[in-house]
Design an enzyme around this catalytic site. Structure first.
Site, PDB file in Angstrom:
ATOM      1  N   TRP A 484       0.812  -1.139  -0.150  1.00  0.00           N
ATOM      2  CA  TRP A 484       0.017  -0.083   0.111  1.00  0.00           C
ATOM      3  C   TRP A 484       0.757   1.128   0.206  1.00  0.00           C
ATOM      4  CZ3 TRP A 484      -0.443  -4.254   3.262  1.00  0.00           C
ATOM      5  CH2 TRP A 484      -1.140  -5.324   2.958  1.00  0.00           C
ATOM      6  N   ASP A 485       2.205   1.071  -0.238  1.00  0.00           N
ATOM      7  CA  ASP A 485       3.025   2.350  -0.141  1.00  0.00           C
ATOM      8  C   ASP A 485       2.978   2.985   1.231  1.00  0.00           C
ATOM      9  OD1 ASP A 485       4.870   4.275  -1.169  1.00  0.00           O
ATOM     10  OD2 ASP A 485       3.312   5.766  -2.028  1.00  0.00           O
ATOM     11  N   MET A 486       3.169   1.922   2.188  1.00  0.00           N
ATOM     12  CA  MET A 486       3.124   2.631   3.522  1.00  0.00           C
ATOM     13  C   MET A 486       4.976   2.655   4.207  1.00  0.00           C
ATOM     14  SD  MET A 486       0.156   3.351   4.536  1.00  0.00           S
ATOM     15  CE  MET A 486      -1.367   3.072   3.612  1.00  0.00           C
ATOM     16  N   ASP A 487       5.569   3.239   3.251  1.00  0.00           N
ATOM     17  CA  ASP A 487       6.921   3.483   3.670  1.00  0.00           C
ATOM     18  C   ASP A 487       6.780   4.746   4.899  1.00  0.00           C
ATOM     19  OD1 ASP A 487       6.003   5.382   1.866  1.00  0.00           O
ATOM     20  OD2 ASP A 487       7.934   5.254   0.594  1.00  0.00           O
ATOM     21  N   LYS A 512       2.001   6.577   7.881  1.00  0.00           N
ATOM     22  CA  LYS A 512       0.846   6.672   6.987  1.00  0.00           C
ATOM     23  C   LYS A 512      -0.412   6.090   7.315  1.00  0.00           C
ATOM     24  CE  LYS A 512       3.778   7.346   2.765  1.00  0.00           C
ATOM     25  NZ  LYS A 512       3.978   6.946   1.191  1.00  0.00           N
TER      26      LYS A 512
END
Length: 803
Positions: A484-487, A512
């Site tokens: 989910w692009d939770m960097d 995030k």
């Protein structure tokens, strides 16, 4: 001519409204049928029937239209109150248009042709009651504050708690987060809740660095200037450094690195054009401490650059400048610069460089790098490199794809391709000898079927490295197998926290997904409990999902979306958003990406992004600015990517993900009018009590003045991108909202104390300092943000209390 109101001209108005209602009704009916087939609300189908029939009756100038419309309006009001209660912004798309049309139908000149001289029928009275009920709901909703928390901090300090961050003059701001702790806390106290409303502009400086026609869309002024060495140091999007006088804003010197386009005709192929900041090193600050054996011999006895500014450039250089003069320190690297493209391998122009300032310790300057997301599986390494602060010699490198070997890489070798990177800001505790890295992912973000065990281990979490060797001291993952692009985007904040077991040396990481993870910064063990919670399953073929995800007890995660949370300014765009919601896959947070299309909420701008949080170590609170925006992701089979058109940016067009079975389309979940599909508020300010993990207060923040067609400053609560800072004076500041303001808040209750109008967007983190005149200044860079569409500019603005 007849005087009973039945003449043809007088019937024109009901018939015109009848045509309008007929069109409206048919549109609602068509959408309502589709929504009901998706398992959504039946309201739009039934309202469509009622409004369509009302339109037919008006075309026939039948007085029954009044009674039927009364039923529609009354039923709509009851339904709206059942769905959302007395929430003004939620009632607007449900009732505002219907209420206005009801008022029109009650006007004498409109009713007269329908009544044809007869006394007012039952329909008129019923419509009057329905209009009054809808109006009463609107009035009553003005006295509610859904989503807000009203509270009051009852202390000025927690006994025994002090600011443990590295010492510096109170009036300085010598690191991106003010100190290496990343706390964004200033001990200045001239500005207080009692006088903050009197703040006035002190000076304005224009850098001259404006976005050009060849720049990428995300050309952004995200810089937080430093105030140290008697000067302000500003970094512009094109990597220029400017030294200013803190009292007047007068330019002292400027350095232009003359960016190379790396054989590209212009910068349009780049993902970003960003410089969040520079870093400062002063030999004198370490004069009383013993040097590390690793770099003793390298440090010259008489340094030509005793005070240095370290600048990461958009063309992969790390440059050392004399902080006094702006000249390159020729003893560093190759006549003042180090090539960060060394040993990285091939990459597209702009595909690798450092958007964020490096960490600076006694002997080292340590830097990570941005890697363009979702292009391919063959991207540059996310390696972290530590260079001698004086000579620029590589001392160690930590490559998460080869984590055990930190020995400087041999000439001709290449770091592990596509290993997870750290593009944000470090936090540093030199007493513990540790660096804290907020980690990203192995690209691509939405498909993880090809990731390596090493990349899975260190991605989307916090990794602590030994300063002297680069070896891993501990790590903690915040999102397992992140799809989910939770960097972790924000700089970690180091703070001593008072707990039931005593004072803990903690590191706080905002994320995030909305959790704020609080760990012991020496051991990595949770200080605030973290629980593994079950999450939705069912990844696409070739991938998998983690059965659980970690959730901190200290969090500002929003509740899962429901169909009734869909929003619009009219019933029509709200209905279309509801259709979109029901058409997409959504099982709550961490719904896996899908071929159908999935909702990502919180979206990949996050609850918290690179702005992080600010902490007050004395009051033991965190001041935060959570945002809530839903996104959509849809996986595209590789063989169909060409049909989707070219990639435009990291959030526009299909992301190719070359080397994987799927590309992906990422976009904000917006209505056809370009507004968020979920109801406001979308942005807040809040305070969290670090001693009990509770939210003290939370208020919607920001207006739509600069993002709506009509510049009306309605306080809806808008997203913000950028960070906050807080002060010993009890005042906190934020500038990152979509409207062009710098705002001050009372930390005890969140009351907005002041707002200063800005000439452009300020999606950055402001700062504060003391000038030579002894005054406390608040400084912000207002340059806009290409991706968010805020007005762009080149302004540096300072505010202070009046003389």
């Amino acid at each position: 001519m007849s005087t009973d109101g039945a003449s043809s001209p007088s019937r024109l108005l009901p018939r015109l409204l009848g045509i309008l209602l007929l069109i409206m009704g048919l549109a609602l009916l068509a959408g309502g049928i589709k929504l009901s087939m998706l398992g959504g609300s039946l309201y739009y189908l039934l309202a469509g029937i009622g409004i369509t029939l009302t339109g037919v009756l008006l075309l026939a100038t039948r007085r029954a239209a009044l009674g039927l419309y009364a039923v529609v309006l009354f039923a709509s009001t009851v339904w709206a109150l059942w769905e959302v209660g007395l929430d003004w912004w939620q009632l607007v798309p449900r009732l505002a248009l219907l209420f206005a049309l009801g008022i029109v139908m009650l006007l004498p000149w409109f009713r007269r042709p329908l009544l044809r001289g007869q006394s007012a029928p039952l329909g008129t009275g019923a419509l009057s009651v329905a209009v009054v009920l809808a109006g009463a709901a609107a009035v009553a909703s003005q006295f509610t504050t859904p989503g807000e928390i009203k509270g009051q901090l009852d202390r000025d300090a927690v006994p025994g708690m002090t600011n443990a961050a590295p010492a510096q003059p109170d009036g300085d701001w010598n690191s991106y987060g003010r100190s290496a702790f990343g706390d964004r806390y200033s001990p200045l106290a001239q500005i207080t809740p009692e006088n903050a409303h009197t703040l006035v502009p002190a000076w304005t400086y224009r850098t001259g660095d404006l976005p050009g026609p060849g720049d990428p869309g995300e050309t952004t002024a995200e810089n937080t200037p430093l105030k140290v060495n008697g000067m302000l140091y500003v970094c512009t999007p094109h990597s220029q450094v400017i030294a200013l006088d803190p009292d007047t804003g007068k330019e002292i010197w400027r350095f232009d690195p003359k960016l190379s386009t790396q054989k590209a005709a212009n910068f349009k192929g780049w993902a970003h054009m960003t410089c969040r900041g520079v870093s400062y090193h002063d030999d004198a600050a370490y004069a009383a401490t013993e040097q590390s054996p690793a770099t003793d011999a390298a440090a010259p006895a008489a340094n030509a650059c005793p005070r240095r500014i370290f600048l990461p450039t958009a063309d992969t250089r790390l440059i050392a400048l004399n902080a006094d003069t702006g000249k390159m320190c020729e003893d560093f690297g190759d006549k003042g610069q180090v090539d960060l493209g060394a040993n990285i391998g091939t990459f597209a122009p702009g595909g690798y460089y450092s958007t964020s300032p490096p960490a600076v310790t006694k002997n080292l300057v340590v830097i990570g790098g941005h890697v363009t997301d979702n292009v391919s599986t063959d991207e540059p390494s996310g390696v972290i490199r530590a260079f001698d602060v004086h000579t620029g010699k590589l001392v160690w490198n930590w490559d998460s794809g080869n984590p055990e070997d930190t020995t400087p890489i041999a000439a001709g070798k290449t770091y592990t391709r596509n290993s997870p990177n750290m593009w944000s800001m470090f936090a540093v505790d030199e007493k513990l000898g540790m660096l804290y890295l907020p980690m990203g992912n192995q690209t691509p973000d939405q498909f993880g079927g090809l990731r390596t065990p090493e990349s899975e281990k260190y991605s989307a979490g916090l990794t602590a490295l030994d300063i002297n060797t680069g070896h891993v001291r501990w790590y903690y993952q915040f999102t397992h197998h992140d799809l989910w692009d939770m960097d972790v985007g924000g700089q970690p904040s180091l703070v001593d926290i008072k707990t039931a077991e005593g004072v803990k040396q903690a590191v706080m990481a905002s994320t995030k997904q909305g959790s704020i993870y609080v760990l012991d910064r020496a051991t990595g063990q949770p200080v605030v409990p973290i629980n593994e919670i079950p999450v939705p399953q069912g990844a696409v073929a070739g991938d998998h999902t983690s059965p659980t995800q970690p959730k901190s007890d200290l969090n500002l995660m929003p509740p899962p979306l429901k169909e009734r949370d869909m929003w619009g300014v009219t019933p029509f765009d709200q209905m279309l958003c509801r259709i979109d919601f029901k058409s997409l896959r959504y099982d709550g947070p961490f719904t896996p990406p899908s071929l159908q299309g999935s909702i990502v909420y919180p979206g990949n701008f996050g609850v918290f992004d690179w702005g992080g949080i600010s902490v007050d170590p004395v009051r033991q609170i965190a001041f935060v600015n959570p945002s809530y925006m839903a996104f959509k992701s849809k996986l595209i089979p590789a063989e169909k990517i060409a049909e989707q058109g070219p990639r435009v940016s990291e959030t526009e067009g299909v992301q190719p993900n070359k080397g994987t079975p799927y590309g992906v389309i990422l976009e904000a979940m917006l209505s056809p009018l370009g507004l968020p599909c979920q109801a406001p508020a979308w942005g807040y300010v809040a305070a969290v009590d670090l001693t009990n993990h509770k939210t003290i207060w939370m208020h919607k923040n920001g207006t739509v003045r600069d993002s709506s067609p009509v510049p009306i400053p309605l306080t809806m609560g808008v997203p913000s991108l950028g960070g906050t800072f807080t002060t010993a004076g009890g005042v906190s500041f934020l500038s990152g909202t979509l409207d062009q303001y710098l705002r001050a808040y009372d930390v005890k209750n969140g009351k907005q104390l002041w707002e200063g109008r800005l000439p452009a967007g300020a999606q950055t983190t402001p700062m504060t300092y003391t000038g030579k005149d002894g005054k406390q200044y608040v400084l912000v860079m207002a340059g806009g943000h290409g991706s968010l569409g805020t007005k762009q500019g080149d302004y540096v603005m300072a505010f202070k209390l009046p003389d």
